[in-house]
Design a protein around this motif. Structure first.
Motif, short mmCIF file in Angstrom:
data_model
loop_
_atom_site.label_atom_id
_atom_site.label_comp_id
_atom_site.label_asym_id
_atom_site.label_seq_id
_atom_site.Cartn_x
_atom_site.Cartn_y
_atom_site.Cartn_z
N ALA A 228 0.84 -1.20 0.00
CA ALA A 228 0.00 0.00 0.00
C ALA A 228 0.88 1.24 0.00
O ALA A 228 1.99 1.22 0.54
CB ALA A 228 -0.87 -0.01 1.24
N TYR A 229 0.39 2.32 -0.62
CA TYR A 229 1.10 3.59 -0.46
C TYR A 229 0.15 4.76 -0.62
O TYR A 229 -0.91 4.67 -1.22
CB TYR A 229 2.28 3.69 -1.41
CG TYR A 229 2.00 3.70 -2.88
CD1 TYR A 229 1.86 2.51 -3.59
CD2 TYR A 229 1.93 4.90 -3.59
CE1 TYR A 229 1.63 2.52 -4.94
CE2 TYR A 229 1.70 4.91 -4.95
CZ TYR A 229 1.56 3.71 -5.63
OH TYR A 229 1.33 3.72 -6.98
N LYS A 230 0.60 5.85 -0.03
CA LYS A 230 -0.09 7.14 -0.17
C LYS A 230 0.94 8.18 -0.54
O LYS A 230 2.06 8.17 -0.04
CB LYS A 230 -0.73 7.56 1.16
CG LYS A 230 -2.00 6.81 1.53
CD LYS A 230 -2.56 7.34 2.84
CE LYS A 230 -3.67 6.46 3.38
NZ LYS A 230 -4.95 6.66 2.69
N ASN A 273 8.11 0.33 10.78
CA ASN A 273 8.48 -0.66 9.76
C ASN A 273 7.81 -0.32 8.43
O ASN A 273 7.27 -1.18 7.74
CB ASN A 273 8.09 -2.06 10.23
CG ASN A 273 8.99 -3.10 9.61
OD1 ASN A 273 10.02 -2.76 9.01
ND2 ASN A 273 8.60 -4.35 9.72
N ALA A 274 7.83 0.95 8.12
CA ALA A 274 7.25 1.43 6.86
C ALA A 274 8.34 2.17 6.08
O ALA A 274 9.51 2.17 6.49
CB ALA A 274 6.09 2.37 7.17
N LEU A 275 7.98 2.75 4.95
CA LEU A 275 8.91 3.58 4.18
C LEU A 275 8.34 4.99 4.11
O LEU A 275 7.12 5.17 3.96
CB LEU A 275 9.08 3.04 2.76
CG LEU A 275 9.62 1.62 2.63
CD1 LEU A 275 9.61 1.18 1.16
CD2 LEU A 275 11.04 1.54 3.19
N ALA A 276 9.20 6.00 4.22
CA ALA A 276 8.79 7.39 4.01
C ALA A 276 9.88 8.05 3.19
O ALA A 276 11.06 7.89 3.51
CB ALA A 276 8.60 8.11 5.33
N SER A 277 9.49 8.75 2.14
CA SER A 277 10.47 9.30 1.21
C SER A 277 9.99 10.63 0.66
O SER A 277 8.82 10.78 0.34
CB SER A 277 10.66 8.36 0.00
OG SER A 277 10.68 7.01 0.40
N THR A 278 10.92 11.57 0.54
CA THR A 278 10.63 12.84 -0.12
C THR A 278 11.47 12.92 -1.39
O THR A 278 12.70 12.88 -1.32
CB THR A 278 10.93 14.02 0.82
OG1 THR A 278 10.02 13.95 1.91
CG2 THR A 278 10.75 15.35 0.10
N GLY A 279 10.79 13.02 -2.53
CA GLY A 279 11.48 13.04 -3.82
C GLY A 279 11.43 14.39 -4.51
O GLY A 279 12.18 14.66 -5.43
N ALA A 307 -3.15 -0.74 6.98
CA ALA A 307 -3.24 -0.18 8.34
C ALA A 307 -1.95 0.52 8.74
O ALA A 307 -1.97 1.52 9.46
CB ALA A 307 -3.58 -1.29 9.34
N THR A 308 -0.81 -0.01 8.29
CA THR A 308 0.47 0.62 8.64
C THR A 308 0.59 1.98 7.98
O THR A 308 1.01 2.96 8.61
CB THR A 308 1.65 -0.29 8.20
OG1 THR A 308 1.40 -1.61 8.65
CG2 THR A 308 2.95 0.22 8.74
N VAL A 312 1.00 5.62 9.91
CA VAL A 312 2.05 6.62 9.68
C VAL A 312 1.42 7.95 9.24
O VAL A 312 1.83 9.03 9.70
CB VAL A 312 3.08 6.11 8.64
CG1 VAL A 312 4.08 7.21 8.28
CG2 VAL A 312 3.81 4.89 9.19
N LEU A 313 0.41 7.87 8.38
CA LEU A 313 -0.27 9.11 7.96
C LEU A 313 -0.85 9.84 9.17
O LEU A 313 -0.71 11.06 9.30
CB LEU A 313 -1.38 8.80 6.95
CG LEU A 313 -2.27 9.99 6.58
CD1 LEU A 313 -1.47 11.11 5.94
CD2 LEU A 313 -3.41 9.55 5.66
#
Lengths: 457, 457
Positions: A228-230, A273-279, A307-308, A312-313
């Motif tokens: 999943a991603y947002k 245990n998620a990923l967060a990235s600014t591109g 759910a994860t 984080v959101l």
């Protein structure tokens, strides 16, 4: 050809790689090695070089006896007839567009593996039960027109046609997707829809774009779903002030606040245990001696479970306004000067829930991989979740779908040095061929079990 | 006019403000209030709107009886004759260009105060001992052509003419300063040099651009010098990788590293009683789903003493490579995921050592302020150091110099809402008038003491 001969069909590695590198003459990017093919790719969707690659795709598949359909999103469907042509084809698909500093394998390998499949079928005079197709989806990357997988999204009915047509290319260009489709001659008249162009299944070969296969010494990843991603846009407002005359406590420094948020998002991702990235990050006014009062940045949050990502959101929505206001979260303000508050707004641009692929397609890929890899097939194969979105995500909303991953060097992707060994490309293409053939043979038998909503095989 | 009458000369506040707002019709910026004059300014150096303001300056000063000289940098010198015209004029000066999101007072007020001075001298039929001039310096902001005070720098012999002429405007334009000077008709033939256009002194009225006068409830700042500063470009190299498929530990995220450096620079500034600011940040490739492998940002370090700036620079040069490499400085890595190293390079683009203004000019400003402000003059005046660079920094290398600061609302500058009350503008202009007149009367008397290297009065 009897069933045993069918099961031992081989693809032509040399031809596959020659074809792939041939089309990389259009949109060649940064050189990283000495060999002729050791460059990246810069083939943005609907650019002149994308048009050249598309023209080659159309001519090549037509020469192979396919009927080519181009829809309103410029998706190109090439279909080779089977015995029962009143039924939808089984498709192999991916995309020919690349990132601005992309490589030669992401997307491109999957399309070429589909064409190689057509060539193997033709040279062996194979008649499939049902038609078999190859699809090139438009603007998968979302790098030029900022919505990834926009055209499979329209096909699936998840993105309105007008939204996609009106997407405006990123700075400094100003053209819309509809204008560019028209300009390069790929604004087809067929509706971009799973109803107008139905699929019995969608298989996609892709490089992993991550390090897991390489690290585990596996050759094939059987992809069971996509994480999943947002995508968010964060806008921080402070106050433009002179860098030389404004003491630290009199500032509302939007970039300092944004820097704290980027660091905090990394900590939140680690903790969950998620990923967060600014591109992407843009600031105004953009002068060495002006403290920026306006900073916007992207935040891409991913995790295997919906759910994860939601958790984080929620933390981002809770913590970023505190950071903007000047609260000291996780020691971010330690050793700094308390200053004037900033404000922050958070917009959710895109939401892709976790995707689970279809059991029958996963099974077809698994069996194909074991066959292609021989006696050690089981130990060289692993099931995995895709970290990236793919057109297969939207395809899976309308037909049974799975993907095949092959290792890429150091897990590197979206980079000119992205590299997949010829042997691994060939293994992947051969697994794709056999997964499609297996599905073609089995879909009649398994028809009842597959006929689940929303699929109509 | 006798000496007492001379000492009680007044400027015309209404005329000063009408003139100032009149020229703000060229390059009007963002509106922030309802009144006609409540907008910012966007008058980049050598733009069409800058040309219109320049044309007005030339016509107005010529109509007032001045001789106008334009040099090779487009600096405009308007000189009103005195009794002894074989000697250099006493100048009031500033600049008409603005930041992209600037206000109506920075630079513009100083030039208009000079013109108001000429009008007061004319309407009172005053003959000065020596000529008196007003100078409009080109590209003080350095916002369009990225070197601030470039043209007073050439005049002072500190910046080579070719360097300034070849400055290329910032993205997305491509013109050089020489091309734009020529295009708008301000590429003069007189050498841009203190030898070709000597000055006996340079006085500059300017808004403070900081909050100190307002906070201390003072009306006039007597500027004794300008703080030191250095401008750096920091380039961080990591690796472009896919945001969805690259786990945190397999990343070399140049933006995450840059965010830590920006936060760290703020902590270093706090610890050293200095200023550190980042006003520009660019990253590549700039896609929501690609971890950036290349980030460049500006770092502006300031402090009253050269040694402080040098100490902060040394700390930056020591610490940034450690942060890039992944060392945990000041807890920056706490709660994060250890990842692959980045590298960093640090370039010093610009160095402006601390400037000390001339005692005689400081004295002239102090006495003028006390006279203009009346009995409470002493309590409404304070000595201060300028936080920002000004053309007076370069002028002071070649002639006695000082500056007059007036308060601006909330210390805000380089912002459309920058604002200086009409009364404060008028006080500043009147102090400028009297400082110039006092210097004119005194320079013969004090000549010996002023004749210090490198000045030739």
């Amino acid at each position: 050809m009897d069933e045993d001969a069918l099961k031992s069909l081989k693809i032509d590695k040399k031809r596959l790689m020659e074809d792939l590198h041939h089309t990389c003459q259009w949109g060649t990017g940064k050189r990283w090695g000495k060999a002729e093919t050791e460059t990246g790719m810069t083939r943005l969707a609907l650019s002149d070089s994308d048009k050249q690659a598309r023209d080659w795709f159309v001519k090549t598949t037509e020469d192979l006896g396919c009927t080519v359909t181009i829809d309103e999103m410029g998706n190109i469907f090439a279909v080779r007839p089977g015995l029962k042509n009143d039924r939808p084809p089984t498709f192999a698909g991916s995309h020919l567009d690349t990132q601005p500093t992309g490589g030669r394998y992401d997307g491109i390998l999957g399309v070429h593996a589909g064409i190689e499949m057509l060539k193997v079928l033709n040279e062996n005079w194979i008649e499939t039960e049902y038609p078999v197709g190859v699809v090139n989806w438009t603007n998968e990357e979302g790098a030029r027109f900022p919505m990834s997988m926009s055209s499979s999204g329209v096909w699936a009915g998840s993105i309105p046609l007008s939204t996609a047509h009106n997407l405006r290319e990123v700075h400094p260009g100003t053209a819309t997707m509809a204008e560019e489709l028209s300009r390069i001659g790929y604004l087809g008249s067929v509706p971009a829809s799973h109803e107008a162009t139905p699929m019995a299944a969608h298989f996609e070969l892709h490089i992993e774009q991550g390090p897991l296969l390489e690290m585990a010494n596996k050759k094939v990843g059987v992809v069971t779903g996509v994480q999943a991603y947002k995508w968010l846009t964060i806008n921080v407002k402070g106050r433009d002030t002179h860098t030389g005359t404004t003491d630290l406590k009199s500032r509302a420094d939007a970039l300092l606040a944004a820097s704290k948020m980027i660091l905090h998002s990394h900590r939140l991702a680690t903790a969950n245990n998620a990923l967060a990235s600014t591109g992407i990050l843009n600031l105004k006014p953009g002068s060495t001696n002006t403290v920026p009062g306006d900073v916007s940045f992207s935040l891409d949050i991913r995790a295997p479970a919906d759910a994860t990502v939601a958790r984080v959101l929620a933390l981002v929505e809770q913590d970023f306004p505190k950071i903007a206001a000047g609260e000291n979260l996780s020691g971010l303000n330690d050793g700094g000067t308390p200053s004037l508050p900033c404000t922050v707004s958070i917009t959710e641009d895109f939401d892709s829930p976790a995707t689970t692929f279809h059991a029958s397609c996963i099974d077809a890929v698994t069996r194909a991989a074991h066959r292609v890899l021989g006696p050690e097939g089981k130990s060289l194969t692993m099931e995995m979740t895709s970290g990236a979105g793919h057109d297969s995500v939207y395809a899976s909303k309308r037909c049974p779908t799975s993907m095949i991953f092959v290792p890429c060097r150091e897990g590197m992707s979206h980079n000119p040095e992205e590299f997949c060994k010829e042997d691994d490309c060939a293994i992947g293409a051969e697994v794709l061929l056999h997964a499609v053939l297996r599905f073609d043979r089995m879909r009649e038998v398994q028809r009842v079990s597959w006929k689940q909503e929303p699929y109509t095989l």
